[in-house]
Design a protein around this motif. Structure first.
Motif, PDB file in Angstrom:
ATOM      1  N   MET A 165      19.284  -1.375  38.253  1.00 54.40           N
ATOM      2  CA  MET A 165      19.783   0.148  38.049  1.00 54.40           C
ATOM      3  C   MET A 165      20.744   0.966  38.179  1.00 54.40           C
ATOM      4  SD  MET A 165      16.958   3.240  39.887  1.00 54.40           S
ATOM      5  CE  MET A 165      16.827   2.249  41.179  1.00 54.40           C
ATOM      6  N   ASN A 166      21.075   1.296  37.267  1.00 57.40           N
ATOM      7  CA  ASN A 166      22.153   2.499  37.975  1.00 57.40           C
ATOM      8  C   ASN A 166      22.024   4.045  38.325  1.00 57.40           C
ATOM      9  OD1 ASN A 166      24.951   3.206  37.819  1.00 57.40           O
ATOM     10  ND2 ASN A 166      25.454   2.294  36.007  1.00 57.40           N
ATOM     11  N   LEU A 167      22.539   4.220  39.215  1.00 56.35           N
ATOM     12  CA  LEU A 167      22.461   5.692  39.829  1.00 56.35           C
ATOM     13  C   LEU A 167      23.570   7.061  39.585  1.00 56.35           C
ATOM     14  CD1 LEU A 167      21.509   4.628  43.562  1.00 56.35           C
ATOM     15  CD2 LEU A 167      19.737   5.715  41.656  1.00 56.35           C
ATOM     16  N   ASP A 168      24.491   6.655  39.067  1.00 55.82           N
ATOM     17  CA  ASP A 168      25.499   7.373  38.345  1.00 55.82           C
ATOM     18  C   ASP A 168      24.803   8.331  37.274  1.00 55.82           C
ATOM     19  OD1 ASP A 168      27.729   9.012  37.413  1.00 55.82           O
ATOM     20  OD2 ASP A 168      28.547   6.554  37.554  1.00 55.82           O
ATOM     21  N   THR A 169      24.527   9.197  37.133  1.00 51.29           N
ATOM     22  CA  THR A 169      23.344  10.393  36.518  1.00 51.29           C
ATOM     23  C   THR A 169      24.751  10.503  34.813  1.00 51.29           C
ATOM     24  OG1 THR A 169      21.494  11.030  37.716  1.00 51.29           O
ATOM     25  CG2 THR A 169      22.144  11.552  35.775  1.00 51.29           C
ATOM     26  N   LYS A 170      25.746  10.873  35.231  1.00 53.57           N
ATOM     27  CA  LYS A 170      26.689  10.945  33.846  1.00 53.57           C
ATOM     28  C   LYS A 170      27.029   9.948  33.597  1.00 53.57           C
ATOM     29  CE  LYS A 170      29.361  14.845  36.606  1.00 53.57           C
ATOM     30  NZ  LYS A 170      30.391  14.682  37.533  1.00 53.57           N
ATOM     31  N   TYR A 171      26.905   8.721  33.666  1.00 50.41           N
ATOM     32  CA  TYR A 171      27.599   7.440  33.234  1.00 50.41           C
ATOM     33  C   TYR A 171      25.970   7.185  32.576  1.00 50.41           C
ATOM     34  CZ  TYR A 171      27.098   2.527  32.005  1.00 50.41           C
ATOM     35  OH  TYR A 171      27.537   1.303  31.484  1.00 50.41           O
ATOM     36  N   LEU A 172      25.196   7.591  33.029  1.00 45.75           N
ATOM     37  CA  LEU A 172      23.489   7.091  31.863  1.00 45.75           C
ATOM     38  C   LEU A 172      23.454   8.585  30.504  1.00 45.75           C
ATOM     39  CD1 LEU A 172      20.830   6.724  35.277  1.00 45.75           C
ATOM     40  CD2 LEU A 172      21.907   5.259  33.437  1.00 45.75           C
ATOM     41  N   LEU A 173      23.997   9.696  31.212  1.00 42.31           N
ATOM     42  CA  LEU A 173      24.041  10.910  29.860  1.00 42.31           C
ATOM     43  C   LEU A 173      24.909  10.252  29.061  1.00 42.31           C
ATOM     44  CD1 LEU A 173      23.495  14.178  32.258  1.00 42.31           C
ATOM     45  CD2 LEU A 173      22.006  13.186  31.149  1.00 42.31           C
ATOM     46  N   ARG A 174      26.402   9.573  29.684  1.00 40.50           N
ATOM     47  CA  ARG A 174      26.990   9.559  27.932  1.00 40.50           C
ATOM     48  C   ARG A 174      26.403   8.500  27.094  1.00 40.50           C
ATOM     49  NH1 ARG A 174      30.689   9.060  32.369  1.00 40.50           N
ATOM     50  NH2 ARG A 174      30.903   7.536  33.265  1.00 40.50           N
ATOM     51  N   LYS A 175      26.247   7.657  27.787  1.00 40.33           N
ATOM     52  CA  LYS A 175      25.567   5.840  27.283  1.00 40.33           C
ATOM     53  C   LYS A 175      24.096   6.223  26.530  1.00 40.33           C
ATOM     54  CE  LYS A 175      28.523   2.638  28.793  1.00 40.33           C
ATOM     55  NZ  LYS A 175      28.920   2.743  27.844  1.00 40.33           N
ATOM     56  N   LEU A 176      23.398   7.575  26.732  1.00 37.47           N
ATOM     57  CA  LEU A 176      22.077   8.262  25.933  1.00 37.47           C
ATOM     58  C   LEU A 176      22.766   9.090  25.049  1.00 37.47           C
ATOM     59  CD1 LEU A 176      19.741   7.848  28.984  1.00 37.47           C
ATOM     60  CD2 LEU A 176      19.692   6.278  27.445  1.00 37.47           C
ATOM     61  N   ARG A 177      23.973   9.705  24.633  1.00 38.28           N
ATOM     62  CA  ARG A 177      24.537  10.945  24.159  1.00 38.28           C
ATOM     63  C   ARG A 177      23.949  11.159  22.578  1.00 38.28           C
ATOM     64  NH1 ARG A 177      30.646  11.714  22.420  1.00 38.28           N
ATOM     65  NH2 ARG A 177      30.375  14.058  21.933  1.00 38.28           N
ATOM     66  N   TRP A 178      23.717   9.599  22.300  1.00 42.55           N
ATOM     67  CA  TRP A 178      22.949   9.707  20.787  1.00 42.55           C
ATOM     68  C   TRP A 178      21.768   8.840  20.341  1.00 42.55           C
ATOM     69  CZ3 TRP A 178      25.314  14.266  19.262  1.00 42.55           C
ATOM     70  CH2 TRP A 178      25.574  14.490  19.226  1.00 42.55           C
ATOM     71  N   LYS A 179      21.059   8.625  21.510  1.00 43.13           N
ATOM     72  CA  LYS A 179      19.755   7.308  21.234  1.00 43.13           C
ATOM     73  C   LYS A 179      18.616   8.408  22.211  1.00 43.13           C
ATOM     74  CE  LYS A 179      22.819   3.669  22.644  1.00 43.13           C
ATOM     75  NZ  LYS A 179      23.082   2.358  23.402  1.00 43.13           N
ATOM     76  N   THR A 180      18.862  10.045  22.156  1.00 45.72           N
ATOM     77  CA  THR A 180      17.768  10.929  22.782  1.00 45.72           C
ATOM     78  C   THR A 180      16.719  10.923  22.062  1.00 45.72           C
ATOM     79  OG1 THR A 180      18.795  12.614  21.637  1.00 45.72           O
ATOM     80  CG2 THR A 180      19.485  12.204  23.847  1.00 45.72           C
ATOM     81  N   ARG A 181      16.336  10.613  20.905  1.00 48.68           N
ATOM     82  CA  ARG A 181      15.846  10.553  20.451  1.00 48.68           C
ATOM     83  C   ARG A 181      14.308   9.691  20.814  1.00 48.68           C
ATOM     84  NH1 ARG A 181      12.980  13.356  16.923  1.00 48.68           N
ATOM     85  NH2 ARG A 181      11.131  12.471  15.658  1.00 48.68           N
ATOM     86  N   LYS A 182      14.806   8.733  20.577  1.00 52.17           N
ATOM     87  CA  LYS A 182      14.597   7.417  21.418  1.00 52.17           C
ATOM     88  C   LYS A 182      14.197   6.947  22.794  1.00 52.17           C
ATOM     89  CE  LYS A 182      12.154   3.352  20.170  1.00 52.17           C
ATOM     90  NZ  LYS A 182      11.112   2.604  19.437  1.00 52.17           N
ATOM     91  N   PHE A 183      14.768   7.455  23.569  1.00 55.65           N
ATOM     92  CA  PHE A 183      13.913   8.019  24.413  1.00 55.65           C
ATOM     93  C   PHE A 183      13.519   8.709  25.394  1.00 55.65           C
ATOM     94  CE2 PHE A 183      16.137   9.445  28.650  1.00 55.65           C
ATOM     95  CZ  PHE A 183      16.592   8.321  29.868  1.00 55.65           C
ATOM     96  N   ASN A 184      13.270   9.768  24.310  1.00 55.84           N
ATOM     97  CA  ASN A 184      12.339  10.675  24.180  1.00 55.84           C
ATOM     98  C   ASN A 184      10.791  10.357  23.657  1.00 55.84           C
ATOM     99  OD1 ASN A 184      14.103  12.116  26.174  1.00 55.84           O
ATOM    100  ND2 ASN A 184      14.278  13.406  24.542  1.00 55.84           N
ATOM    101  N   LEU A 185      10.863   8.894  23.465  1.00 59.65           N
ATOM    102  CA  LEU A 185       9.498   8.839  22.600  1.00 59.65           C
ATOM    103  C   LEU A 185       9.649   9.407  21.347  1.00 59.65           C
ATOM    104  CD1 LEU A 185       7.271   6.262  23.537  1.00 59.65           C
ATOM    105  CD2 LEU A 185       5.666   7.951  23.807  1.00 59.65           C
ATOM    106  N   ASP A 186      10.889  10.223  20.530  1.00 56.74           N
ATOM    107  CA  ASP A 186      10.442  10.131  18.775  1.00 56.74           C
ATOM    108  C   ASP A 186      10.053  11.520  19.479  1.00 56.74           C
ATOM    109  OD1 ASP A 186      11.207   7.813  18.099  1.00 56.74           O
ATOM    110  OD2 ASP A 186       8.801   7.135  17.613  1.00 56.74           O
ATOM    111  N   GLY A 187      10.741  12.137  20.576  1.00 55.23           N
ATOM    112  CA  GLY A 187      10.643  13.878  21.107  1.00 55.23           C
ATOM    113  C   GLY A 187       9.190  14.121  20.965  1.00 55.23           C
ATOM    114  N   SER A 188       8.885  13.119  21.679  1.00 54.74           N
ATOM    115  CA  SER A 188       6.773  13.954  22.183  1.00 54.74           C
ATOM    116  C   SER A 188       7.512  14.045  24.329  1.00 54.74           C
ATOM    117  CB  SER A 188       6.296  12.724  21.572  1.00 54.74           C
ATOM    118  OG  SER A 188       6.844  11.549  22.899  1.00 54.74           O
ATOM    119  N   ILE A 189       8.438  13.698  24.859  1.00 54.88           N
ATOM    120  CA  ILE A 189       8.483  13.813  26.357  1.00 54.88           C
ATOM    121  C   ILE A 189      10.170  14.005  26.292  1.00 54.88           C
ATOM    122  CG2 ILE A 189       8.584  12.938  28.367  1.00 54.88           C
ATOM    123  CD1 ILE A 189       6.606  10.817  27.612  1.00 54.88           C
ATOM    124  N   ASN A 190      10.380  14.795  26.983  1.00 53.78           N
ATOM    125  CA  ASN A 190      11.616  14.789  26.981  1.00 53.78           C
ATOM    126  C   ASN A 190      12.589  14.765  28.273  1.00 53.78           C
ATOM    127  OD1 ASN A 190      13.693  17.163  27.199  1.00 53.78           O
ATOM    128  ND2 ASN A 190      13.784  18.941  27.754  1.00 53.78           N
TER     129      ASN A 190
END
Length: 311
Positions: A165-190
């Motif tokens: 677990m990485n508690l650095d939210t800015k780091y996590l946002l950077r890494k997820l920048r172009w992976k949001t659709r999958k991270f959001n369960l294909d857009g079903s959860i924000n």
């Protein structure tokens, strides 16, 4: 099994919810051989002092577990800090943990499933966590399956996963920048939106940072096809939980009252289960807000394009 994973129960000011969660745990035959760690957060303000006091009076009456350890915080740590500290403490001692919050009702087969799964996959590095909650009810779902998604209503993990677990939210946002659709369960959860809210201080969530860390490490979570837990605290009294849309205090999920078989399945994401859950969750969304959702998605895209979210 002779050794059962310890249970970490996190509670605050709702004695009635805590009692319901504990009583449902005690209906599991494994409870008598399980160590229970109770973490009671301190009152946030004067208005909460009496409710916290009543809740603590109740937890000191609990019996029926192998051992009971109670930690009462002098101050209000907040759900995220209290949970992170408590889970870290238990994992450092035992190496695995089953986590329950006070607004959950568990199946009599909850502990059996969690303990067997923890044992079965303890040396499978691709598996990051176990959850007992399935967010939809659909008979076509397999008995168990893996997703890259994670759910925290009744779950378990190992120290090797928690250490990711990485508690650095800015780091996590950077890494997820172009992976949001999958991270959001294909857009079903924000989920990405929740992580952004964590960055700007609108929420204080351990869950979203742990899930993001598991996701970025390509870890899988084992799900049951039928839920072994329901959330009965959706009455507006909990942290980060809004009232249920149907006016009740539950999530509408019926708890399975029979055991789940842990058959050998491929340790890979089940795309059929992922699509089924996504489609059901999307079908429940208010279609009248479709344009509003698209607008929010567009704003999120612009923020990510301009690197605003990560600053």
């Amino acid at each position: 099994m002779t050794n059962y994973a310890p249970i970490a129960l996190f509670t605050y000011s709702r004695a009635d919810h805590t009692r319901q969660a504990v009583e449902s745990l005690l209906r599991n035959k494994e409870a008598a051989e399980s160590d229970l760690y109770i973490f009671s957060d301190g009152p946030k303000n004067e208005d909460k002092k009496q409710a916290v006091k009543e809740n603590r009076e109740y937890i000191h009456t609990i019996k029926g577990f192998k051992s009971i350890h109670i930690e009462e915080r002098d101050k209000n740590w907040g759900l995220a800090n209290s949970l992170i500290a408590g889970i870290t403490e238990v994992l450092n001692q035992y190496g695995s943990v089953i986590v329950v919050e006070d607004d959950l009702t568990l199946s009599p087969f909850f502990l059996e499933f969690m303990n067997k799964a923890l044992e079965k996959y303890k040396n499978e590095n691709k598996v990051g966590a176990i959850t007992a909650y399935c967010p939809v009810k659909d008979e076509t779902l397999p008995e168990t399956f893996f997703l890259r998604y994670f759910h925290c209503w009744g779950w378990a993990t190992w120290k090797r996963s928690w250490d990711l677990m990485n508690l650095d939210t800015k780091y996590l946002l950077r890494k997820l920048r172009w992976k949001t659709r999958k991270f959001n369960l294909d857009g079903s959860i924000n989920n990405y939106g929740m992580l952004y809210c964590q960055k700007v201080g609108l929420v204080d969530s351990w869950f979203i940072r742990f899930y993001a860390s598991l996701f970025l490490a390509n870890k899988l979570t084992l799900f049951p096809g039928s839920s072994l837990v329901s959330n009965t605290g959706l009455d507006g009294s909990g942290t980060h939980c809004e009232k249920s849309k149907d006016g009740t205090s539950t999530d509408g999920i019926t708890v399975l009252n029979s055991p789940i078989a842990l058959n050998n399945i491929p340790i890979e994401e089940n795309l059929f289960a992922s699509k089924t859950i996504r489609d059901i969750l999307l079908s429940k969304k208010d279609m009248g807000n479709t344009l509003k959702r698209y607008y929010k998605h567009f704003k999120s895209f612009v923020r990510r394009l301009l690197y605003i979210d990560c600053l």
